[in-house]
Write a protein that holds these residues in place. Sequence first.
Motif, PDB file in Angstrom:
ATOM      1  N   SER A 162       0.831  -1.192   0.000  1.00 49.17           N
ATOM      2  CA  SER A 162       0.000   0.000   0.000  1.00 49.17           C
ATOM      3  C   SER A 162       0.868   1.244   0.000  1.00 49.17           C
ATOM      4  CB  SER A 162      -0.939   0.003   1.209  1.00 49.17           C
ATOM      5  OG  SER A 162      -0.184   0.044   2.417  1.00 49.17           O
ATOM      6  N   ALA A 163       0.243   2.370  -0.317  1.00 50.97           N
ATOM      7  CA  ALA A 163       0.956   3.645  -0.308  1.00 50.97           C
ATOM      8  C   ALA A 163      -0.019   4.742   0.087  1.00 50.97           C
ATOM      9  CB  ALA A 163       1.557   3.947  -1.678  1.00 50.97           C
ATOM     10  N   GLU A 164       0.498   5.804   0.686  1.00 54.35           N
ATOM     11  CA  GLU A 164      -0.311   6.948   1.076  1.00 54.35           C
ATOM     12  C   GLU A 164       0.123   8.181   0.295  1.00 54.35           C
ATOM     13  OE1 GLU A 164      -0.057   7.335   5.302  1.00 54.35           O
ATOM     14  OE2 GLU A 164      -1.549   5.761   5.661  1.00 54.35           O
ATOM     15  N   ILE A 165      -0.856   8.902  -0.235  1.00 56.24           N
ATOM     16  CA  ILE A 165      -0.622  10.105  -1.031  1.00 56.24           C
ATOM     17  C   ILE A 165      -1.336  11.265  -0.337  1.00 56.24           C
ATOM     18  CG2 ILE A 165      -0.866  11.175  -3.299  1.00 56.24           C
ATOM     19  CD1 ILE A 165       0.892   8.672  -3.308  1.00 56.24           C
ATOM     20  N   SER A 166      -0.673  12.403  -0.235  1.00 60.21           N
ATOM     21  CA  SER A 166      -1.278  13.573   0.387  1.00 60.21           C
ATOM     22  C   SER A 166      -2.101  14.357  -0.632  1.00 60.21           C
ATOM     23  CB  SER A 166      -0.200  14.477   0.977  1.00 60.21           C
ATOM     24  OG  SER A 166       0.505  13.801   1.988  1.00 60.21           O
ATOM     25  N   ILE A 167      -3.245  14.884  -0.179  1.00 60.29           N
ATOM     26  CA  ILE A 167      -4.129  15.698  -1.012  1.00 60.29           C
ATOM     27  C   ILE A 167      -4.180  17.111  -0.423  1.00 60.29           C
ATOM     28  CG2 ILE A 167      -6.421  15.887  -2.060  1.00 60.29           C
ATOM     29  CD1 ILE A 167      -6.906  12.965  -1.195  1.00 60.29           C
ATOM     30  N   SER A 168      -4.073  18.097  -1.286  1.00 59.86           N
ATOM     31  CA  SER A 168      -4.216  19.482  -0.845  1.00 59.86           C
ATOM     32  C   SER A 168      -5.006  20.258  -1.902  1.00 59.86           C
ATOM     33  CB  SER A 168      -2.850  20.132  -0.619  1.00 59.86           C
ATOM     34  OG  SER A 168      -2.094  20.135  -1.821  1.00 59.86           O
ATOM     35  N   GLY A 169      -5.563  21.428  -1.504  1.00 58.34           N
ATOM     36  CA  GLY A 169      -6.317  22.250  -2.439  1.00 58.34           C
ATOM     37  C   GLY A 169      -7.714  21.742  -2.665  1.00 58.34           C
ATOM     38  N   GLY A 170      -8.517  22.552  -3.375  1.00 57.48           N
ATOM     39  CA  GLY A 170      -9.895  22.179  -3.598  1.00 57.48           C
ATOM     40  C   GLY A 170     -10.697  22.240  -2.313  1.00 57.48           C
ATOM     41  N   THR A 171     -11.910  21.759  -2.412  1.00 58.79           N
ATOM     42  CA  THR A 171     -12.816  21.804  -1.266  1.00 58.79           C
ATOM     43  C   THR A 171     -13.086  20.398  -0.767  1.00 58.79           C
ATOM     44  OG1 THR A 171     -13.867  23.791  -2.164  1.00 58.79           O
ATOM     45  CG2 THR A 171     -15.065  22.599  -0.447  1.00 58.79           C
ATOM     46  N   ALA A 172     -12.761  20.145   0.504  1.00 58.76           N
ATOM     47  CA  ALA A 172     -13.064  18.854   1.124  1.00 58.76           C
ATOM     48  C   ALA A 172     -14.570  18.760   1.377  1.00 58.76           C
ATOM     49  CB  ALA A 172     -12.268  18.715   2.405  1.00 58.76           C
ATOM     50  N   PRO A 173     -15.126  17.580   1.566  1.00 54.63           N
ATOM     51  CA  PRO A 173     -14.416  16.304   1.618  1.00 54.63           C
ATOM     52  C   PRO A 173     -14.042  15.784   0.238  1.00 54.63           C
ATOM     53  CG  PRO A 173     -16.756  15.944   1.891  1.00 54.63           C
ATOM     54  CD  PRO A 173     -16.576  17.427   1.868  1.00 54.63           C
ATOM     55  N   TYR A 174     -12.984  14.947   0.229  1.00 55.20           N
ATOM     56  CA  TYR A 174     -12.511  14.361  -1.007  1.00 55.20           C
ATOM     57  C   TYR A 174     -13.080  12.956  -1.152  1.00 55.20           C
ATOM     58  CZ  TYR A 174      -8.964  18.011  -0.327  1.00 55.20           C
ATOM     59  OH  TYR A 174      -8.323  19.202  -0.109  1.00 55.20           O
ATOM     60  N   THR A 175     -13.228  12.523  -2.401  1.00 58.13           N
ATOM     61  CA  THR A 175     -13.595  11.133  -2.693  1.00 58.13           C
ATOM     62  C   THR A 175     -12.612  10.580  -3.700  1.00 58.13           C
ATOM     63  OG1 THR A 175     -15.099  11.811  -4.460  1.00 58.13           O
ATOM     64  CG2 THR A 175     -16.042  11.556  -2.235  1.00 58.13           C
ATOM     65  N   ALA A 176     -12.509   9.252  -3.759  1.00 57.01           N
ATOM     66  CA  ALA A 176     -11.573   8.615  -4.691  1.00 57.01           C
ATOM     67  C   ALA A 176     -12.199   7.370  -5.280  1.00 57.01           C
ATOM     68  CB  ALA A 176     -10.274   8.270  -3.983  1.00 57.01           C
ATOM     69  N   SER A 177     -11.840   7.103  -6.534  1.00 56.08           N
ATOM     70  CA  SER A 177     -12.316   5.895  -7.194  1.00 56.08           C
ATOM     71  C   SER A 177     -11.223   5.364  -8.108  1.00 56.08           C
ATOM     72  CB  SER A 177     -13.587   6.189  -8.002  1.00 56.08           C
ATOM     73  OG  SER A 177     -13.323   7.159  -9.001  1.00 56.08           O
ATOM     74  N   SER A 178     -11.186   4.039  -8.228  1.00 57.09           N
ATOM     75  CA  SER A 178     -10.205   3.375  -9.088  1.00 57.09           C
ATOM     76  C   SER A 178     -10.896   2.852 -10.327  1.00 57.09           C
ATOM     77  CB  SER A 178      -9.537   2.228  -8.339  1.00 57.09           C
ATOM     78  OG  SER A 178      -8.740   1.455  -9.207  1.00 57.09           O
ATOM     79  N   SER A 179     -10.244   3.027 -11.460  1.00 53.89           N
ATOM     80  CA  SER A 179     -10.832   2.532 -12.704  1.00 53.89           C
ATOM     81  C   SER A 179     -10.748   1.022 -12.817  1.00 53.89           C
ATOM     82  CB  SER A 179     -10.134   3.183 -13.905  1.00 53.89           C
ATOM     83  OG  SER A 179      -8.765   2.818 -13.948  1.00 53.89           O
ATOM     84  N   ALA A 180      -9.885   0.401 -12.021  1.00 53.26           N
ATOM     85  CA  ALA A 180      -9.766  -1.064 -12.046  1.00 53.26           C
ATOM     86  C   ALA A 180      -9.498  -1.537 -10.622  1.00 53.26           C
ATOM     87  CB  ALA A 180      -8.649  -1.508 -12.985  1.00 53.26           C
ATOM     88  N   THR A 181     -10.573  -1.794  -9.894  1.00 54.16           N
ATOM     89  CA  THR A 181     -10.420  -2.206  -8.491  1.00 54.16           C
ATOM     90  C   THR A 181      -9.789  -3.583  -8.353  1.00 54.16           C
ATOM     91  OG1 THR A 181     -12.699  -3.031  -8.511  1.00 54.16           O
ATOM     92  CG2 THR A 181     -12.326  -0.797  -7.671  1.00 54.16           C
TER      93      THR A 181
END
Length: 650
Positions: free
Chosen positions: A47-66
């Motif tokens: 696994s890996a962790e990526i930081s998110i900044s900018g825009g308006t929270a809350p953030y959502t994420a989706s994978s094109s190939a789960t």
Amino acid sequence: MKTLKQIFFLTALFCASLATVSCDSEDPVPVNPVLSKSEIVLKPSSSAEISISGGTAPYTASSSATSVATATVSGSTLTINAVSLGNTTVTVATADYGSATLKVSVSELELSQTTLSLALNASGSVTAGGGTAPYTANSLTEGVTASVSGNNINVQSSDYEGIAEVSVVSSEGLEALLQVNVSSPIDPILFVNNTQIGNGDQQFEIKRNIKLMKGVYLMKGWVYITDGFSLTLAAGTVIKGDKATKAALIVEPGGKLFAEGTQNAPIVLTSAQAKGSRKPGDWGGLIICGKARNNNGTMAIEGGPRTIHGGNNDEDNSGVFKYMRIEFAGFPLQRDQEINGITFGSVGRGTKVENIQVSYTNDDSFEWFGGSVNCKRLIAFHGWDDDFDTDNGFSGKLQYLLAVRNPKIADVSRSNGFESDNNKDGTEVTPHTGCVFSNVTFVGPMGQDPAFANTTDYINGGVYYPDNGSNLGTFQAAMQIRRYSRLSCFNSVAIGYPVGLILDNDKGNSQSMATSGELVIDNVYFAGMNKLGSDKNGSLNDYYSTNGKDEDPDRESFSSTYFKSRTGNVNLPNIADLKLKQPNSLADDANYGPSQGSPLTGKNSADLFANPKVANGFDKVDYIGAFKSEAEADNWTKGWTNFDPQNTEY
């Protein structure tokens, strides 16, 4: 009914209102989030962790190939969990419809082969694929080196044998491990894919110079290091002794064992039994034999091996033994004929012996038959019989020793701290047993368990009873010196024994050695003893005897009178009078050092080492016992010892 003029007016008014809204309230422009990385490469199940900044929270994420990787968001952290090989795009969206993408590749670094076999001082290579070059390669084990040329991983062996690991890493951080098996086809010592020492034979011989890589090995049978050859063990090596073949490691005269561990990576010789089921006598032990003098010329070593030891070279060298632990040794070859934890047979002072712990042996923890080897920082922990047994003209100098008894474990022959003979017959043959000890701490069985009784009903071995024919018995003395031995002890402390000192004349006349000054007990503290002295082996009475048989109950023992007459000796009624930090081995956080205000500290070193027997060859310290204080800085057992080997995963 509305007229056409009215309908036209209302329509115009509605359109005007729409125009006003459009001009005053334009749709907001989305602000895209920023990711700390735009693409990553992972291996499956990582696994890996990526930081998110900018825009308006809350953030959502989706994978094109789960099926390749999944994505979740917690706060401003995007977590990618790799599932299987492939590629996917992860989209991160904000509350105001902004978005950013992350390219995820799930890949593996592959080697053309995961195991490479090499001879000594040979080279070989494997090919790396997957991930992205350039690759790096590093050996995780002393004995091989690794380098990279393009996609080729090149490995060079040395004169070390065993199993090495090489780590190969791609530029993205993908890793693959290469196992390198190094051995010699000539007189091999390693078997079963380089994991076993010896072939199980009771006469297995090492007949060349061998260096073993750090690793965990199973030793089978009796392994002899023969005259003219050596075995070197890398720091951190663990050797498990096989129970079925009574495994033992035997250094023969002229052979050498270089077992130099470190404080953080000691060498361990231990039981092959599973954690929680280990017992004294699970394997044989370590036997070291040399060509120094003893008072029997040449003699067979105790315990059953073939080896004959002895000679005329007190400077003889049998190797280096440093930062080592020996655990659960002492398999009985026959009833009451066990190998000790460590047995020294005519070992010369050219041998280096420092920082050795023997735990849960089935006989003596340490025993010397002749020889002149000097030793420092030895620990006898929860042994079966005697802690330090000296015989047959042993003349070494020993400093900083700790002996700790388990109240449930004692031998049928009556267990002592010291047991010392000139020889078994009690004759005055030379060289005399004249070893000298300084700064010893003996922790006896009394004062550890309130229920302790010096009886065979209480002393039953507890969970450590091996049921192998070894007989249990009772405790006797902190020091038993007999049979014309001239053992001397200085600057030492003993607590909690039935008897403090026994000078026994049953065979020979050790009392005359004390009177003449050839045997000296000076600056020794006893505390919490039932009796200060006894003159008869097996007697716990403070009665006078000159022949070790007949006792006079109207006179205190010669041993008591002698002890009280000597320089600096003290006998205290209670263990607590010594102000040791925490000397109970059955309780948590045992600490055998003296606390502030202890009578063992603040001495004049010139007084402690005034006797000619300790004037040379000893550190001139200003305290009694093995430790200067309770402080961590003065704890020389730190880092390399193990006082709970039963529950250690090896």
